[in-house]
Structure formats: structure tokens, C-alpha cells
Design an enzyme around this catalytic site. Structure first.
Site, PDB file in Angstrom:
ATOM      1  N   ASP A  32       0.857  -1.194   0.000  1.00  0.00           N
ATOM      2  CA  ASP A  32       0.000   0.000   0.000  1.00  0.00           C
ATOM      3  C   ASP A  32       0.891   1.241   0.000  1.00  0.00           C
ATOM      4  O   ASP A  32       2.056   1.185   0.398  1.00  0.00           O
ATOM      5  CB  ASP A  32      -0.918   0.028   1.233  1.00  0.00           C
ATOM      6  CG  ASP A  32      -1.867   1.239   1.206  1.00  0.00           C
ATOM      7  OD1 ASP A  32      -2.436   1.531   0.138  1.00  0.00           O
ATOM      8  OD2 ASP A  32      -2.015   1.912   2.242  1.00  0.00           O
ATOM      9  N   SER A  33       0.296   2.358  -0.411  1.00  0.00           N
ATOM     10  CA  SER A  33       1.024   3.627  -0.382  1.00  0.00           C
ATOM     11  C   SER A  33       1.362   4.015   1.058  1.00  0.00           C
ATOM     12  O   SER A  33       2.278   4.791   1.288  1.00  0.00           O
ATOM     13  CB  SER A  33       0.165   4.717  -1.007  1.00  0.00           C
ATOM     14  OG  SER A  33      -1.043   4.837  -0.279  1.00  0.00           O
ATOM     15  N   CYS A  50      -4.192  -1.410  -2.259  1.00  0.00           N
ATOM     16  CA  CYS A  50      -4.369   0.027  -2.424  1.00  0.00           C
ATOM     17  C   CYS A  50      -5.207   0.222  -3.681  1.00  0.00           C
ATOM     18  O   CYS A  50      -4.828  -0.265  -4.757  1.00  0.00           O
ATOM     19  CB  CYS A  50      -2.996   0.672  -2.584  1.00  0.00           C
ATOM     20  SG  CYS A  50      -3.045   2.428  -2.999  1.00  0.00           S
ATOM     21  N   GLU A  68      -4.556   9.216   8.464  1.00  0.00           N
ATOM     22  CA  GLU A  68      -3.095   9.143   8.663  1.00  0.00           C
ATOM     23  C   GLU A  68      -2.668   9.975   9.878  1.00  0.00           C
ATOM     24  O   GLU A  68      -1.676   9.682  10.517  1.00  0.00           O
ATOM     25  CB  GLU A  68      -2.356   9.638   7.415  1.00  0.00           C
ATOM     26  CG  GLU A  68      -2.556   8.751   6.201  1.00  0.00           C
ATOM     27  CD  GLU A  68      -1.434   7.744   5.966  1.00  0.00           C
ATOM     28  OE1 GLU A  68      -0.310   7.996   6.392  1.00  0.00           O
ATOM     29  OE2 GLU A  68      -1.727   6.692   5.354  1.00  0.00           O
ATOM     30  N   CYS A 118     -11.339   2.846  -0.745  1.00  0.00           N
ATOM     31  CA  CYS A 118      -9.991   3.242  -0.328  1.00  0.00           C
ATOM     32  C   CYS A 118      -9.704   2.457   0.940  1.00  0.00           C
ATOM     33  O   CYS A 118     -10.547   2.400   1.848  1.00  0.00           O
ATOM     34  CB  CYS A 118      -9.924   4.742  -0.057  1.00  0.00           C
ATOM     35  SG  CYS A 118      -8.363   5.255   0.692  1.00  0.00           S
ATOM     36  N   HIS A 127      -8.022   3.015   3.418  1.00  0.00           N
ATOM     37  CA  HIS A 127      -7.981   3.782   4.671  1.00  0.00           C
ATOM     38  C   HIS A 127      -9.377   3.913   5.309  1.00  0.00           C
ATOM     39  O   HIS A 127      -9.489   4.155   6.505  1.00  0.00           O
ATOM     40  CB  HIS A 127      -7.488   5.208   4.413  1.00  0.00           C
ATOM     41  CG  HIS A 127      -6.007   5.327   4.283  1.00  0.00           C
ATOM     42  ND1 HIS A 127      -5.305   4.802   3.235  1.00  0.00           N
ATOM     43  CD2 HIS A 127      -5.087   5.921   5.091  1.00  0.00           C
ATOM     44  CE1 HIS A 127      -4.025   5.081   3.386  1.00  0.00           C
ATOM     45  NE2 HIS A 127      -3.869   5.755   4.513  1.00  0.00           N
TER      46      HIS A 127
HETATM   47  N1  DGL Z   1      -4.934   3.413   0.547  1.00  0.00           N
HETATM   48  C1  DGL Z   1      -5.019   4.082  -0.721  1.00  0.00           C
HETATM   49  C2  DGL Z   1      -6.201   3.545  -1.528  1.00  0.00           C
HETATM   50  O1  DGL Z   1      -6.766   2.501  -1.199  1.00  0.00           O
HETATM   51  C3  DGL Z   1      -5.164   5.588  -0.641  1.00  0.00           C
HETATM   52  C4  DGL Z   1      -4.103   6.353   0.052  1.00  0.00           C
HETATM   53  C5  DGL Z   1      -3.354   7.273  -0.843  1.00  0.00           C
HETATM   54  O2  DGL Z   1      -3.929   8.241  -1.376  1.00  0.00           O
HETATM   55  O3  DGL Z   1      -2.177   7.011  -1.002  1.00  0.00           O
HETATM   56  O4  DGL Z   1      -6.553   4.161  -2.501  1.00  0.00           O
END
Ligand code: DGL
Length: 280
Positions: free
Chosen positions: A16-17, A79, A164, A198, A200
Site C-alpha cells: 500500500d502507499s 491500495c 493518517e 480506499c 484507509h
Molecule cells: N490506501 C489508498 C487507496 O486505497 C489511498 C491512500 C493514498 O492516497 O495514497 O486508494
């Protein structure tokens, strides 16, 4: 002399990012605890959601290469942004050169697959990063399977920073959670299903639920993605035999170890052992 045919085994890579992929990893570990996992968070370069296709593709490819070098036979892009912007190119253009026997999978297809049996009105809302919404990947994948479903997307650019920065439960977050949901429902009042597109967003689920009418179903991906991984491994015994199974989980970050440890505990409710690496 007998030559061993046992393939070299390695952990399942989860990328993931940042921290969001930990919500997917938790579900993998719940459903498939016997496997080993190697989590990589590109925390130094997060967020990906506002970056261009070229940059997300380049960063994601670097991460996949590294996870392959570290022995992962299978990498899951946990992600949505990376799945939307990089997965197809990596599968089609890079994998044949990198190692055609390994696999890279994403989180959008498994989520799209479950939608058809959930929505009754056939009107679905997508809450995601600007990158994921703009990519059009969700409507594309959903329409391949369910052409009758109308998908309306809403970018929620402030939700990732709220999570975050550990502000998901703060009063300040209410305004931004309500704002994007209300806008989406104004655009299409017939929506009966909302995809949290997403990784998150499960951390915001209590607030999202609070500002969503009770008749609307929320689709949090972890459960569907982990079921899809289980199914994939059952259907691909050659890949399953290459995934090591000692119930271990290791973590890598491109940021500082201390920062990752602190934030990861918010997502996992446990302390983690983490190493710092550089990508690029
Ligand atoms: N976790 C990433 C997703 O599922 C989003 C976070 C980011 O913008 O890097 O899209």
C-alpha cells in the site's frame, strides 16, 4: 538421485502507499492465518491518491520489484489507487519480463464482483481518492460483470489525511465525512450501496455509518478481498504451494521505523516489528 521438486517458498506480499493496506492485511490474517505475509508501506511517498498515472505506476512497479526480490511469489496491491492506475500495466507489460510465474493482484475486481448481489436499486456510490474516481476503474470493472448498475463516484481528498493523522474519531472529522456523503447522495438519491473504495476508509467506518441513511449498505473491502484471495489460492494450487505457511508477518516501510510503529498500532491494535527500506 532424487531431485527435490518442492518449489522455493516465500511470503505473500501486501503493498500500500501507506497504512491503509493494513486494513486488508488484518482480514487476510483473520481468514488465512497460516500464510506468511510481507507488508510494504510506501509511507515516505504517501498519499498516492493525488498523483499522476505515471508516478503511481512507477512507484508501484518499484514496490512490486522489491517484493519479488524479497521472495514473494504473489503480491496483492492493497491500495485502490495503485490497483486503479498501475495493476493492468504491470500485469500486461512488466510481469512477462520480471517473472512470468509470479502474480500481482489488486482490490478492485474482488470488490466489483460482490456488488451485483448487494444492490437492489442498481444504483451504487463510490467513495474513494481522486485518483481512483478519475481512473474510471470501478465503473469499468462493475460494468463488465453487471452492465445494468449505475456507479456514481465521489472523491474524498481529506479522508486519507484524517486517518493518517489519527483524527478519524475527532469532532473535526465529522464535517468532512458528512460533506462528501451528502454530496454523493444529492447527485444520486437512488443509491442503496456505498463502496468504501480506499483501504484507509474502514478506519472512518463509525463516522461514515453515522452520516449515511440506514437503508444504505456499506461495502468495506477487506472481507471481500480476503475471500477472493482464499478462492484464488484454492483455484491455483501451484501458486498456493509457493506461499510459505508459518503464520508470520513482517513489515517494511519507506519512512522511519518509529513513525510506522506508532501509526500501524492505530490500524492493527498491536505493536509491530518493522524495517525501513528505500525504493527507487
Ligand atoms: N490506501 C489508498 C487507496 O486505497 C489511498 C491512500 C493514498 O492516497 O495514497 O486508494
Amino acid at each position: 538421485m532424487l531431485i527435490s521438486t518442492v518449489p522455493v517458498q516465500g511470503p505473500i506480499g501486501v503493498f500500500d502507499s501507506g497504512y491503509g493496506g493494513l486494513t486488508i492485511l488484518s482480514k487476510f490474517r483473520e481468514l488465512l492465518p497460516q500464510y506468511d505475509y510481507l507488508y510494504l508501506g510506501d509511507n515516505a511517498r504517501t498519499p498516492y491518491g493525488t498523483r499522476s498515472f505515471e508516478v503511481v505506476y512507477e512507484f508501484t512497479l518499484q514496490a512490486v520489484r522489491r517484493l519479488f526480490e524479497l521472495g514473494c511469489p504473489l503480491v496483492i496491491l492493497a491500495c485502490n489507487t495503485a490497483s486503479a492506475k498501475a495493476l493492468r500495466s504491470i500485469q500486461q507489460n512488466d510481469l512477462p519480463y520480471l517473472d512470468a510465474t509470479r502474480r500481482v493482484l489488486g482490490v478492485i475486481r474482488p470488490t466489483a464482483e460482490c456488488i451485483g448481489s448487494i444492490t437492489e436499486t442498481r444504483h451504487v456510490g463510490l467513495l474513494a481518492t481522486a485518483g481512483t474516481v478519475k481512473s474510471g476503474s470501478y465503473p469499468l470493472e462493475i460494468h463488465k460483470l453487471f452492465p445494468d448498475i449505475q456507479v456514481t463516484g465521489m472523491a474524498c481528498p481529506l479522508w486519507v489525511p484524517l486517518v493518517e493523522n489519527n483524527e478519524a474519531d475527532s469532532e473535526g472529522a465529522d464535517y468532512f465525512v458528512n460533506k462528501y456523503i451528502s454530496r454523493l447522495l444529492e447527485r444520486d438519491p437512488a443509491i442503496d450501496t456505498l463502496i468504501l473504495g480506499c483501504t484507509h476508509y474502514p478506519l472512518l467506518i463509525n463516522k461514515i455509518r453515522r452520516f449515511t441513511p440506514a437503508r444504505i449498505r456499506l461495502v468495506s473491502q477487506g472481507e471481500y478481498v480476503s475471500r477472493s484471495l482464499k478462492d484464488y489460492l484454492l483455484r491455483h494450487p501451484e501458486m498456493d504451494s509457493r506461499c510459505s505457511k508459518n503464520g508470520r508477518c513482517e513489515f517494511l516501510t519507506t519512512e522511519s521505523v518509529e513513525k510506522f510503529r506508532e501509526c500501524a498500532s492505530v490500524f492493527l491494535q498491536q505493536d509491530v516489528d518493522v524495517r525501513s527500506i528505500t525504493l527507487g
